[in-house]
Write a protein that holds these residues in place. Structure first.
Motif, PDB file in Angstrom:
ATOM      1  N   HIS A   1      -5.457   4.102  -1.964  1.00 49.88           N
ATOM      2  CA  HIS A   1      -4.221   4.115  -1.204  1.00 49.88           C
ATOM      3  C   HIS A   1      -3.773   5.553  -1.035  1.00 49.88           C
ATOM      4  O   HIS A   1      -4.377   6.486  -1.585  1.00 49.88           O
TER       5      HIS A   1
ATOM      6  N   GLN B   1       3.927   4.362  -1.262  1.00 52.73           N
ATOM      7  CA  GLN B   1       2.482   4.213  -1.158  1.00 52.73           C
ATOM      8  C   GLN B   1       2.142   3.500   0.139  1.00 52.73           C
ATOM      9  O   GLN B   1       2.846   2.568   0.538  1.00 52.73           O
TER      10      GLN B   1
ATOM     11  N   ALA C   1      -5.299  -2.203  -6.744  1.00 51.89           N
ATOM     12  CA  ALA C   1      -4.901  -1.847  -5.378  1.00 51.89           C
ATOM     13  C   ALA C   1      -5.982  -1.046  -4.665  1.00 51.89           C
ATOM     14  O   ALA C   1      -5.977  -0.940  -3.444  1.00 51.89           O
TER      15      ALA C   1
ATOM     16  N   THR D   1      -0.710   1.245   1.568  1.00 55.03           N
ATOM     17  CA  THR D   1      -1.880   0.455   1.192  1.00 55.03           C
ATOM     18  C   THR D   1      -2.455  -0.202   2.436  1.00 55.03           C
ATOM     19  O   THR D   1      -1.771  -0.389   3.430  1.00 55.03           O
TER      20      THR D   1
ATOM     21  N   SER E   1       0.016   0.349   8.214  1.00 52.69           N
ATOM     22  CA  SER E   1       0.486  -0.387   7.048  1.00 52.69           C
ATOM     23  C   SER E   1       1.912  -0.857   7.319  1.00 52.69           C
ATOM     24  O   SER E   1       2.706  -0.147   7.931  1.00 52.69           O
TER      25      SER E   1
ATOM     26  N   SER F   1      -6.301  -1.539   2.242  1.00 54.08           N
ATOM     27  CA  SER F   1      -7.747  -1.721   2.020  1.00 54.08           C
ATOM     28  C   SER F   1      -8.542  -0.534   2.546  1.00 54.08           C
ATOM     29  O   SER F   1      -9.521  -0.673   3.289  1.00 54.08           O
TER      30      SER F   1
END
Length: 751
Positions: A173, A235, A170, A237, A215, A239
């Motif tokens: 993050h 979380q 991942a 995320t 996100s 990129s």
């Protein structure tokens, strides 16, 4: 006399001992222009629902303090200025773009249910919201999402942290933990989204930061419908790079700003430039002080040695006072500290010249009694001249801002310390030395038992300078016309502080032709850029307000032409702040003139007060005109120099008119022109010797002070010369002319 001498000696020793202790144990705070770093001035703006008042600004300041602490800046300073401004000083921060971005973002974090996509029927444009509380924002890929009302805000977040998950791939993050009602809200929001089928947009939760979807993750298939995520953890995320993840967690932890903020001023100074300024000012202070001390010792012999010792004590007391008050020593403040060394000589010169007069008038008097009379007779002039300088320092403190305000603080402390060193320390040393038997037998060693070269020459020639005062007034009028022509023809080049814009200074490895840089910047789309060289390897670029992207382009253009160009200073002033500073400068000058007039009218007759104010207005106009002819900018440091010149001018006029008042009391029926002429001849040695002492300091500052202090020292040197001239050949003739006009208007009052 012995008892008073012991009391003064004990007082002097106590002050010196305390000052020495403070100087050793308490460090002086250096301003950003001396230690390097970034200063950002933010202004809060009102919204439809919240006013940017002092209470809201205080809440904003606390949020910003949390963000700065998270940035890891050592010894940051945040203070509120007025009702809606915040000044943030960040030592060591050399990336103002990042700091301004982190501080200026409102960080309004909200969590929304996704109601679906918002594509129009033909796909050409997103559709409008269908419900009152519905919003349409593009997601990370640009797809417009219909978002419901926010279910949670950043206030419900307990902690956010940047994490790197290498095992799952991942990458970077941000983890968020909710607290209190935020846990239940998060469970309810994710529970409702989990009731929709996998892959459906409505199974997503949108996380919005400052009206941007950062996100919009799908709720995991393992989350049960209606139950949601109950541990209050999630979380984000998207990129993220390491810097983006840390910045986002910082903003979330710092909280949301109550109101938006706007950067109205930004200053960045490299640590190299600050170190150079300290080193250059230290050399200027050392060399200037040595030259001044040698000059004073050469003129006043043993009394000059005593004055030099008192001068060293003055420096110690001033430094200790700055440290004890917690004052910040800025670059103009450091210049003010160096300048006050020259001013500290003035009180000693006044005393010694009066002592010489007393010794010459009473041949049988001892040097000790002549010194006592000198201190007694010079006290009024010392008090009046220093009070006028304190008025200028107070105006700088209350009406100016930033480094110029620091100059006012340093100047005020220097004036008080110089009075103490002259009236207490010098007096103790001088009276003790004058009472020694060896000096009673050889009074010429004291430097008091002689009239001096300047007074001897004036006594031999005995010129009548005030016989034709209109000739001097015509000369002053011609100088004013020439200065006004410079202002009209060349124009006044107001600095970035007063106009708004951006000033960037570069240090280069070799000299660079400013015309080449100016042409290259014009070709790059910056035709109004003003390029000047300061010193051999320094280049300054002044433009209108630039964005950070435009600043990057300007810097790249400069570096294409100048090998090794290093940005050492970057100042950005908003137009609103520039207008405010310009108004403040005009108010400061107006208040300075009116305050000096009121004080001088109270201490002297109104005609003498008016003459003194006319002389200082004459000096101010000429100084502005000279800078206009030279094409030099008028900025905040110039304002500090201008108000200091006003103080110089008034000092000389006060000393002269104090003697006029004294002589008029002795000969009430004598014509004012004769009294003024006699006063000029008696005070001219003090004027010359004080001017020479200050000139050594200022010349050293101009030659060794570096590019940052050259214009400041130049303005003071010009002001010193013009002020010395005007006190004799402008103030005195104006007073004589006003007196003659008054006699013609009221013949019965003629003396």
């Amino acid at each position: 006399m012995r008892r008073s001498l012991r009391v003064r000696a004990l007082l002097a020793l106590a002050v010196i001992a305390v000052s020495l202790y403070i100087a050793v144990t308490v460090p002086v705070r250096l301003g950003l222009d001396l230690r390097g770093g970034t200063q950002i001035v933010l202004q809060t703006r009102s919204t439809d629902t919240t006013d940017a008042d002092s209470e809201t600004t205080d809440r904003t300041l606390e949020v910003l303090r949390g963000r700065i602490d998270a940035l890891g800046v050592a010894e940051p300073t945040l203070v509120r200025s007025g009702d809606n401004r915040i000044i943030a000083e960040l030592p060591g921060v050399q990336d103002p773009k990042k700091a301004a971005d982190v501080l200026g973002r409102t960080a309004q974090l909200t969590f929304h249910p996704v109601l679906g996509t918002a594509d129009s029927a033909d796909g050409s444009a997103p559709a409008l919201p269908k419900r009152p509380h519905e919003r349409v924002l593009p997601d990370e890929s640009g797809t417009p999402l219909r978002l419901g009302a926010s279910a949670l805000t950043g206030e419900h977040v307990e902690e956010a942290a940047a994490r790197f998950d290498q095992q799952s791939g991942a990458g970077w993050h941000v983890t968020i933990d909710f607290e209190g009602r935020g846990r239940d809200g998060w469970a309810r929001l994710t529970g409702e989204a989990a009731c929709h089928p996998a892959g459906d947009p409505t199974r997503r939760v949108a996380i919005v930061l400052d009206e941007k979807v950062i996100s919009s993750p799908q709720v995991a298939p393992a989350v049960p419908c209606g139950t949601g995520i109950r541990d209050g953890a999630t979380q984000i995320t998207g990129s993220f790079s390491p810097e983006e993840a840390r910045e986002l967690s910082l903003l979330i932890n710092g909280g949301a700003l109550p109101v938006p903020v706007e950067t109205v001023e930004q200053r960045t100074v490299g640590p190299t430039l600050g170190a150079q300024a300290i080193r250059a000012s230290a050399w200027a202070a050392a060399i200037g002080t040595v030259l001044t001390s040698l000059f004073i010792i050469g003129v006043y012999r043993l009394m000059g040695v005593q004055a030099t010792v008192a001068l060293a004590c003055y420096g110690l007391i001033s430094y200790a006072a700055l440290a004890a008050l917690g004052a910040t020593l800025t670059l103009p403040g450091l210049a003010g500290f160096v300048l006050a060394i020259g001013m500290a000589v003035d009180a000693n010169v006044l005393v010694f010249e009066r002592a010489r007069e007393e010794y010459a008038a009473r041949r049988r008097a001892s040097t000790r009694s002549a010194l006592a009379a000198g201190f007694r007779n010079a006290f009024g002039a010392i008090a009046d001249s220093n009070i006028t300088t304190l008025i200028a320092a107070a105006l700088l403190f209350f009406l100016a801002s930033g480094p110029v305000r620091g100059f006012g603080v340093t100047l005020g402390i220097g004036v008080l310390a110089s009075m103490f060193s002259a009236l207490v320390i010098t007096r103790v040393l001088a009276e003790y030395a004058a009472g020694r038997p060896v000096l009673r037998r050889r009074p010429h060693l004291t430097g008091i038992a002689t009239t001096g070269a300047v007074r001897d020459r004036l006594t031999r020639r005995n010129p009548h300078l005030m016989r034709h005062p209109r000739r001097w007034l015509a000369t002053s009028a011609a100088a004013l016309v020439l200065a006004a022509a410079g202002i009209a023809v060349r124009g006044v080049d107001l600095g970035v502080e007063f106009t708004g814009g951006r000033l960037i200074e570069y240090a280069t490895d070799a000299p660079v032709d400013p015309d080449r840089v100016r042409t290259a910047l014009a070709d790059a789309g910056f035709p109004r850029a003003v390029v000047q060289s300061s010193g051999d390897t320094n280049l300054t670029v002044r433009t209108d307000r630039l964005t950070n992207a435009e600043e990057t382009e300007v810097t790249a253009t400069v570096r294409d032409l100048a090998d090794g160009a290093d940005k050492v200073r970057d100042e950005l002033i908003g137009p609103s702040l520039g207008d405010e500073l310009r108004r403040g400068a005009l108010i400061a000058l107006a208040v300075a003139l009116s305050t000096q007039l009121v004080y001088l009218a109270a201490r002297f007759r109104w005609r003498l007060g008016t003459a003194a104010v006319a002389a200082l207005a004459h000096d101010a106009v000429i100084l502005v005109g000279v800078f206009a002819w030279l094409g030099k900018p008028l900025d905040g440091v110039f304002l500090a120099a201008l108000l200091t010149v006003i103080g110089y001018s008034v000092n000389d006029s006060v000393v002269l008119f104090d003697r006029v008042r004294e002589l008029a009391r002795r000969s009430p029926k004598a014509p004012l022109s004769g009294i003024a002429n006699q006063a000029i001849l008696q005070t001219l040695p003090r004027t010359v010797n004080t001017g020479m002492g200050a000139a050594f300091i200022l010349t050293a500052l101009a030659l060794l002070g570096g590019s940052s202090l050259t214009d400041f020292a130049l303005a003071l040197l010009i002001g010193l010369a013009v002020g010395t001239y005007s006190s004799v050949f402008t103030a005195a003739p104006v007073a004589v002319a006003l007196h003659r006009r008054g006699d013609r208007a009221h013949p019965s009052r003629r003396r």
